[in-house]
Design an enzyme around this catalytic site. Structure first.
Site, short mmCIF file in Angstrom:
data_model
loop_
_atom_site.label_atom_id
_atom_site.label_comp_id
_atom_site.label_asym_id
_atom_site.label_seq_id
_atom_site.Cartn_x
_atom_site.Cartn_y
_atom_site.Cartn_z
N GLY A 492 54.19 36.55 42.62
CA GLY A 492 52.99 35.81 42.24
C GLY A 492 52.59 36.20 40.85
N GLY A 494 49.62 37.48 38.37
CA GLY A 494 48.30 38.06 38.24
C GLY A 494 47.78 37.88 36.84
CB SER A 496 47.40 42.40 33.96
OG SER A 496 47.85 42.68 35.26
N GLY A 497 49.88 39.95 34.13
CA GLY A 497 51.30 39.78 33.92
C GLY A 497 51.99 39.33 35.18
CE LYS A 503 49.80 43.59 37.22
NZ LYS A 503 48.49 43.67 37.84
CG ASP A 598 41.14 38.96 38.31
OD1 ASP A 598 40.48 37.93 38.58
OD2 ASP A 598 42.30 38.93 37.87
#
Length: 759
Positions: A492, A494, A496-497, A503, A598
């Protein structure tokens, strides 16, 4: 002559008393709590006016001339006590209270010309033609007096306690179907919630409950035929005996007699039940009622404690939070037995099992099962909360409760300590030399390995301290490229990246190195079953990567917003509660308070058991300001951010509560918060949700899906409280979780949408 003087004086006294007790009240009359505090009926038995209530006063009808205050009817029963300096004025527009100008009184009528406190106990208001335009008999609270009727469709509510006349938790309803029934408050009129019924269903139309002067309670249909005697009647009926029927705070309705010749002493003539545990709801969720002498005691389920230690009837909560993964080694589940209790049957599965241990295993192996009822022939699986519990020695049912326990008990701790001391004395010396040599070899090998690894990825000296603080594994960039097939296995996206098992943080500010390491320390120390666990990291020049546990079922958005295979209502309730537990940990239970900033379905991932886990927490601060077109410092995703972000107000954990409320509405409705494919009036979910709640049109939110209406309305109210515009009105996550679990009552939420239209 002396006799004549006495007669004249006596007559004067009688006239004075008659003037004082006269019941014709004209416009312009007023009452105060301390002087001229009430208007009496002609007989002096009843009075309307102020009476002492708590640390102030209330207005109502009560028995006059007896020492103890016996209330018959209360105006504005849920309002706080009135102060001493208040005045009640009778005007053509109604009764008004001063010095609270503009505050309307509970009695509403048109063209009031006069009023009267009648000997029957009925307070009435007349118009100029002497027609009654309002009467207390048509607005009963918790008490009926002789001559008063309870009409079809009307209901009475118990008081909160003997000293508090505000609305309690039980009701008595004269149903349109002819049945006189008792229920807990805030429940539908269905047999599952009833605990007393007259058994007169379908016996006539417009059935009324009637009360005779001799204590006779009976039901009449529309042809005035007596279809049921509640009490036999035929009791002494004289001016010195007053009968009252009351639904008491304990949920039982009783017939009382008051002897005015003996200071109004009262006695119980009849009661709907002798067992004080009969009223459903006398003990709240996850607790059961036990009769103790003439009183009741509410006991918690095994593995539960009182939700409010100061209130024994507040319901119970788990000591250890629910463990969905029943193979967890730290808090394994076991099944505790509870003998001789009966509960509401809210089972979702009924297995034909005749073995108790088989029933236990069936519940232990089912993540949704939190309790089971075993009766020797069947095993009925249930979810929490359990309600309407009471002890019944005659029932064959055995309640089995799933309880998460610590693997270390006090006894085993003591035994371990004693054994540990012995072992240390026996083998301590022999291992010291060997251990020292082994440690030395390990340190040398570890230092050589890490100096090679750190040199290759160019990690600053501070990072060794970071690794010691958080016990995370450092990775090289090349390792992570290989693990993720060059970062192509995407789960998925997000803020921030790209989020995979690994991640990458693509927009970390260059000056944010110290902040990054500080946040990494905090996140690395967090551990909760509803948080995605951080396993490692990579710091390779400008590259910043985090290694998380892999979540096989994608994000909550994938689960909720796909046309096929959306989770059931019960699964969605469980998901919502588990998400709330994760945020409660972040806000109140971990060492350093973390504000997520968030929250959205894309940042909540689902493991193989469909257990939700929060990701991306605490890292939004690392992002550059160019991610948004709004004010510098804005973080989060539109549609989920709290209004205070736009107002440049200080941000607290209540910002997370707001975002959680939006997600909760999405969970219960299985749709996105903003969906412009729908008509304009339905596109914004939070606006639609309050409109449907206010108008009672919950079907617009549910669609064709079958859900538990009571649970749906409860969760909807929680969501509406969470998205209140004013942060101080939003509940804490601890309170949110208690509300979702059904442990605490939820007030009616106000309209939360006062600012959204300007965003």
């Amino acid at each position: 002559m002396p006799v004549m003087v006495f007669f004249v004086l006596a007559m004067a006294f009688v006239v004075a008393q008659a003037q004082q007790m006269q019941s014709n009240i004209s416009r312009g009359s007023s009452l105060t709590p301390t002087t001229n505090s009430s208007w009496l009926s002609r007989s002096g038995v009843y009075a309307f006016g102020f009476y002492k209530q708590g640390n102030g006063y209330a207005v109502g009808i009560f028995l006059a001339g007896i020492p103890q205050t016996t209330i018959v009817w209360t105006a504005k029963r849920d309002d706080p006590p009135l102060p001493t300096n208040v005045t009640l004025d009778f005007t053509s527009d109604g009764f008004s209270l001063k010095p609270t100008p503009g505050q309307s009184f509970v009695i509403e009528y048109t063209s009031g010309s006069s009023a009267s406190m009648l000997d029957s106990g009925n307070f009435v208001i007349y118009n100029a033609r002497q027609d009654i335009v309002w009467q207390s008999f048509e607005h009963p609270t918790d008490t009926l007096v002789p001559g008063q009727r309870l009409f079809a469709g009307d209901e009475m509510f118990s008081a909160k306690s003997e000293s508090d006349p505000s609305t309690g938790i039980f009701r008595l309803k004269m149903q349109a179907d002819g049945n006189l029934v008792q229920y807990p408050v805030n429940t539908p009129d269905t047999p599952a919630h009833a605990y007393y019924a007259s058994g007169t269903y379908g016996r006539g139309k417009n059935v009324t409950l009637n009360f005779g002067a001799d204590g006779h309670l009976y039901l009449l249909n529309d042809t005035s035929s007596n279809i049921k005697n509640i009490t036999d009647g035929g009791l002494p009926a004289d001016q010195a005996t007053i009968y009252l029927m009351r639904i008491d705070a304990d949920g039982i309705f009783r017939l009382y007699s008051h002897d005015l010749n003996h200071n109004g002493s009262k006695s119980i003539v009849w009661e709907s039940s002798k067992n004080k545990c009969d009223p459903k709801g006398i003990c709240r969720l996850n607790s059961y009622c036990v009769s103790v002498d003439l009183d009741v005691e509410c006991k918690c389920l095994p593995g539960f404690v009182s939700a409010n230690l100061g209130n024994k009837t507040s319901g119970c909560r788990r000591i250890i939070a629910d463990v969905c993964e029943y193979k967890n080694e730290t808090f394994p589940n076991t099944m505790e037995e509870l003998q001789s209790t009966i509960w509401e049957d809210s089972s979702y599965a009924d297995l034909p099992l005749s073995d108790r241990e088989a029933c236990k295993r069936a519940c232990l192996e089912d993540c949704n099962c939190e309790a089971a009822i075993f009766n020797g022939t069947s095993c009925r699986k249930q979810r929490l909360p359990l309600r309407y519990g009471r002890r019944d020695v005659g029932t064959p049912n055995l309640e089995l409760i799933k309880v998460a326990i610590s693997t270390t008990t006090p006894d085993t701790e003591k035994r371990s300590k004693r054994k540990g001391r012995t072992d240390i004395l026996i083998i301590g010396l022999s291992l010291t030399a060997f251990g020292s040599i082994l440690v030395a070899i390990s340190v040398v090998a570890f230092c050589k390995h890490n100096s090679w690894s750190y040199g290759r990825v160019n990690i600053p000296i501070l990072d060794s301290e970071l690794n010691e603080d958080i016990s995370l594994r450092p990775y090289t960039y090349e390792e992570l490229e290989k693990i993720t097939n060059n970062f192509t296995e995407e789960v998925g996206r997000g803020t921030s990246g790209i989020r995979v098992a690994v991640k990458r943080l693509e927009k970390v500010a260059a000056e944010g190195e110290k902040e990054f390491q500080t946040e990494l320390k905090v996140i690395g120390k967090t551990h909760h079953k509803n948080l995605v666990r951080l396993l490692g990291y990579c710091l390779d020049g400008p590259k910043r990567l985090l290694v998380y546990e892999y979540m096989s079922n994608g994000s909550l958005a994938d689960v909720l917003f796909t046309p096929d295979g959306k989770p059931s209502w019960e699964e969605r309730m469980r998901i919502a509660r588990n998400i709330a537990r994760g945020f409660l940990y972040l806000h109140e239970e971990c060492d350093t308070q973390i504000i997520h900033c968030d929250i959205k379905p894309q940042n909540i991932l689902m493991d193989e058991y469909m257990c939700p886990k929060i990701s991306d927490f605490g890292l939004a601060k690392l992002l550059k300001a160019d991610q948004s077109r709004t004010t510098t410092g804005f973080r989060g995703t539109r549609g989920y951010v709290a209004p205070e972000w736009h107002r440049k107000m200080p941000i607290t954990v209540k910002a997370d509560v707001y975002s959680f409320g939006v997600v909760l509405l999405e969970i219960i409705c299985c749709r996105r918060n903003v969906d412009w494919s729908l008509p304009d009036e339905e596109a914004i979910l939070d606006e639609l949700a309050y409109h449907c709640f206010e108008t009672g049109e919950l079907g617009k939110l549910v669609g064709e899906e079958e859900v538990n209406t009571r649970q749906f309305e409860r969760m909807l109210k929680v969501g509406l409280w969470c998205i209140q515009d004013e942060p101080s009105l939003r509940p804490s996550m601890k309170k949110v979780l208690l509300m979702l679990e059904g442990t605490v009552d939820i007030p009616i939420p106000p309209n939360p949408i006062s600012f959204l239209s300007t965003i």
